[in-house]
Design an enzyme around this catalytic site. Structure first.
Site, short mmCIF file in Angstrom:
data_model
loop_
_atom_site.label_atom_id
_atom_site.label_comp_id
_atom_site.label_asym_id
_atom_site.label_seq_id
_atom_site.Cartn_x
_atom_site.Cartn_y
_atom_site.Cartn_z
N ASN A 1 82.16 26.62 139.78
CA ASN A 1 83.32 25.79 140.38
C ASN A 1 82.78 26.04 141.87
O ASN A 1 82.07 27.02 142.24
CB ASN A 1 84.52 26.57 140.33
CG ASN A 1 84.65 28.15 140.45
OD1 ASN A 1 83.49 28.75 140.05
ND2 ASN A 1 85.74 28.87 140.64
N GLU B 1 84.28 25.63 145.57
CA GLU B 1 85.40 25.60 146.61
C GLU B 1 85.19 24.93 147.85
O GLU B 1 83.94 24.57 148.15
CB GLU B 1 86.05 26.97 146.36
CG GLU B 1 86.61 27.15 145.15
CD GLU B 1 87.35 28.48 145.09
OE1 GLU B 1 87.28 29.30 146.31
OE2 GLU B 1 87.84 28.82 144.15
N ASN B 2 86.33 24.64 148.45
CA ASN B 2 86.20 23.80 149.71
C ASN B 2 87.44 24.43 150.61
O ASN B 2 88.48 24.61 150.12
CB ASN B 2 86.35 22.58 149.64
CG ASN B 2 85.86 21.54 150.77
OD1 ASN B 2 86.89 21.36 151.80
ND2 ASN B 2 84.71 21.33 151.03
N CYS C 1 86.14 21.94 139.80
CA CYS C 1 85.79 23.31 138.68
C CYS C 1 84.63 23.30 137.91
O CYS C 1 84.06 22.33 137.83
CB CYS C 1 87.10 22.81 137.58
SG CYS C 1 88.86 23.21 138.17
N GLU D 1 83.80 23.24 134.73
CA GLU D 1 83.57 22.47 133.48
C GLU D 1 83.47 20.87 134.02
O GLU D 1 82.75 20.02 133.44
CB GLU D 1 84.70 22.57 132.49
CG GLU D 1 86.19 22.51 132.99
CD GLU D 1 86.91 23.73 133.53
OE1 GLU D 1 86.09 24.25 134.31
OE2 GLU D 1 87.75 24.19 132.88
N CYS E 1 91.57 24.07 133.17
CA CYS E 1 92.98 23.59 133.83
C CYS E 1 93.32 21.95 133.18
O CYS E 1 92.50 21.41 132.59
CB CYS E 1 92.63 23.35 135.06
SG CYS E 1 91.71 22.19 135.95
N CYS F 1 90.95 19.06 134.00
CA CYS F 1 89.58 19.12 133.36
C CYS F 1 89.63 18.91 131.97
O CYS F 1 88.94 18.00 131.37
CB CYS F 1 89.08 20.79 133.38
SG CYS F 1 88.16 21.15 135.38
#
Ligand code: THU
Length: 131
Positions: free
Chosen positions: A42, A44-45, A53, A55, A87, A90
């Site tokens: 993953n 992030e931002n 994510c 996957e 999630c 995904c």
């Protein structure tokens, strides 16, 4: 490649995760029929919604390298007590390419559970739904 071997590749990706906000690293590894494995973590931002994510990272790496209809199984793992369930976004992205995908999920103790994507996303909407 065994489920355990694929999961270990996913676990090895936890250290690559960029997770300054959630502090929740996730690793993934996607196996293709020819034995190629695409890994992901993953990323992030600071604009939280722009996070990708693990996957989905693995999936877009695979598709962008020319793999599309040859996905065999996917491992998704995290450092959580519970299994690291993919999630909803995904599940939907994966369903587009491989509704029958075998999904291996792992937890912090490296326990694994294996199930089908159709179990995670029953009656999913995919390309066939647009016929
Ligand atoms: N995350 C994944 O990488 N995969 C999932 O399917 C569940 C959530 C990440 C996104 C975010 O960086 C962190 O886990 C917390 O939601």
């Amino acid at each position: 490649m065994t489920d355990r071997e694929l999961a270990e590749l996913a676990y090895s990706m936890l250290s690559r995760s960029y997770v300054p906000y959630s502090k929740f690293p996730v690793g993934a590894a996607l196996l293709c029929a020819d034995g190629t494995v695409f890994t992901g973590c993953n990323v992030e931002n600071s604009a939280f919604g722009s996070t990708i994510c693990a996957e989905r990272t693995a999936l877009v790496k695979a598709v962008s390298e020319g793999h599309r209809d040859d996905f065999v199984k996917l491992a998704v793992v995290g450092n959580s007590t519970d299994f690291c369930w993919p999630c909803g976004a995904c599940r939907q992205m994966l369903y587009e390419f491989a509704p029958g995908l075998e999904v291996i999920v792992g937890n912090k103790d490296k326990e694994l559970t294996v199930l089908r994507l159709t179990d995670l996303l029953p009656h999913g909407f995919g390309p066939k739904g647009m016929d």
